[in-house]
Structure formats: C-alpha cells, structure tokens
Design a protein around this motif. Structure first.
Motif, PDB file in Angstrom:
ATOM      1  N   ALA A 116     115.512 103.833  34.218  1.00 43.28           N
ATOM      2  CA  ALA A 116     114.139 104.345  34.114  1.00 43.28           C
ATOM      3  C   ALA A 116     113.176 103.617  35.052  1.00 43.28           C
ATOM      4  O   ALA A 116     112.331 104.255  35.692  1.00 43.28           O
ATOM      5  N   ALA A 119     113.812 104.885  38.599  1.00 40.45           N
ATOM      6  CA  ALA A 119     113.985 106.331  38.776  1.00 40.45           C
ATOM      7  C   ALA A 119     113.269 106.875  40.008  1.00 40.45           C
ATOM      8  O   ALA A 119     113.854 107.668  40.755  1.00 40.45           O
ATOM      9  N   ARG A 123     115.397 108.727  42.848  1.00 36.21           N
ATOM     10  CA  ARG A 123     115.082 110.121  43.205  1.00 36.21           C
ATOM     11  C   ARG A 123     114.907 110.260  44.705  1.00 36.21           C
ATOM     12  O   ARG A 123     115.453 111.165  45.328  1.00 36.21           O
ATOM     13  N   LEU A 131     115.018 112.809  38.200  1.00 35.00           N
ATOM     14  CA  LEU A 131     116.010 111.907  37.619  1.00 35.00           C
ATOM     15  C   LEU A 131     115.297 111.103  36.557  1.00 35.00           C
ATOM     16  O   LEU A 131     114.265 110.483  36.835  1.00 35.00           O
ATOM     17  N   SER A 132     115.804 111.139  35.334  1.00 30.05           N
ATOM     18  CA  SER A 132     115.171 110.382  34.262  1.00 30.05           C
ATOM     19  C   SER A 132     116.152 110.181  33.105  1.00 30.05           C
ATOM     20  O   SER A 132     117.106 110.941  32.950  1.00 30.05           O
ATOM     21  N   VAL A 155     121.406 110.420  31.341  1.00 26.72           N
ATOM     22  CA  VAL A 155     120.498 110.446  32.480  1.00 26.72           C
ATOM     23  C   VAL A 155     120.535 111.868  33.041  1.00 26.72           C
ATOM     24  O   VAL A 155     121.574 112.326  33.508  1.00 26.72           O
ATOM     25  N   TRP A 157     119.322 114.821  35.719  1.00 21.98           N
ATOM     26  CA  TRP A 157     118.920 114.888  37.121  1.00 21.98           C
ATOM     27  C   TRP A 157     118.932 116.337  37.594  1.00 21.98           C
ATOM     28  O   TRP A 157     119.557 117.199  36.982  1.00 21.98           O
TER      29      TRP A 157
END
Length: 187
Positions: A116, A119, A123, A131-132, A155, A157
């Motif tokens: 996180a 991210a 990305r 993306l998270s 995760v 994406w």
C-alpha cells in the motif's frame, strides 16, 4: 510480470537493513537462525520448509476483461484507422504463513503496508491503471501444514490495453455499410 514484480518489491522491503520493518524482523523471525522469511511464488514453493518458517507465498488469481465502450472502439484517427481499448482487471494473493496466529496476522499487515505504501510507485513503474490492497483476510489454520496459520492479502490491479488497426487497402478505407447498401461508388 506483476507477480514477479510484487515478489521483488516484498523481498526489498523485508531486507534486514530496511528500517521500516525492524519491529517485524524482531517479532516474526530472526535472520540469525533457521526461521528466515521465505518470499516465493506458488510455482516455486517448497512445501517441506514452508510450514516451518515464516512465509509469504504469492499467487495470481483470474484476470477479467472489463468493457469500456461498445466493441472496445476508442476512436479513429485522420486516416480512418481504428483505435481500441480494453481494461483488464486481476488480482494477486499474498498468503502470509506463520506457526503463530498473531505473527501471521502481523506479517499480513506488514505485507499489505509494504504494498500500500508503495502503490503509486508500483503503478507508475509497471504501467498499471490501478494497484491497491483490496482485502486482508481473516487468519485461519492451514490444513496442509501442521501448526501453521495463514492470512490472505489480496492486491487488486488493472491495466488498459490500447491498440490501433491500420487500414492496408487504400480503396477499402471509405467502404461503409451505407455505401454498400446504396450502391455508391468507392473513392
């Protein structure tokens, strides 16, 4: 590519000299003994040692196509070439395993934070639309390994695929359904 990139990122984040996770290093494992953290994909997982040592196993989930517009058509250029666009959405699960339930939960939280916090960088570097960390699951006993608990971290994406089809036959460039139906001559 995303699976390998996440693995490399986690390895870098959990190195012994990384100040951010010093507390985790002390609580979850000691680099001086045989309990060193294993970070591996499910394709290379060693089932003989995974139940005995703290482990993060990465596994890709399904990838789905999400239509953005009818026929995926994004537009046309001045030569009447058609551009297309498709959104692909997928996820990767990090299975955080440890012989102690609390340590497994702490490892799951630390792994999710490692993703996180970086991210935006991930990305950008991977060229992703998004993306998270989307879910940190409940800890549970793992049947495959005696006295082992796991916490799944998902995760999510997404990336956008864009392409253009160029017209190859110049005399067909202006061919339309209307001109065919009306019997109009092509230019």
């Amino acid at each position: 590519i995303i699976l390998k990139a996440l693995r490399i990122h986690l390895i870098r984040q959990f190195q012994e000299n990384n100040v951010r996770f010093k507390q985790l290093l002390r609580q979850v494992w000691s680099p001086l003994d045989s309990s060193a953290l294993i970070i591996e994909t499910n394709y290379k997982r060693n089932d003989k040692t995974a139940g005995d040592r703290p482990t993060i196993t990465l596994s890709n989930n399904s990838i789905q196509s999400q239509p953005q517009v009818l026929g995926d058509i994004a537009g046309h250029d001045e030569q009447n070439n058609t551009s297309y666009q498709k959104l692909w959405i997928g996820s990767t699960t990090l299975f955080c395993l440890h012989s102690d339930r609390n340590a497994a939960e702490y490892l799951g939280l630390a792994a999710s934070a490692a993703i996180a916090h970086f991210a935006p960088v991930l990305r950008r570097e991977l060229g992703l639309f998004d993306l998270s960390v989307v879910d940190i699951g409940k800890s549970a006993a793992i049947k495959e390994f005696a006295n082992t608990f796991g916490v799944p971290v998902t995760v999510g994406w997404a990336y956008i695929e864009t392409w253009t089809l160029e017209q190859e036959a110049p005399r067909l460039r202006n061919l339309t359904l209307t001109s065919l139906l009306q019997g109009t001559r092509m230019s």
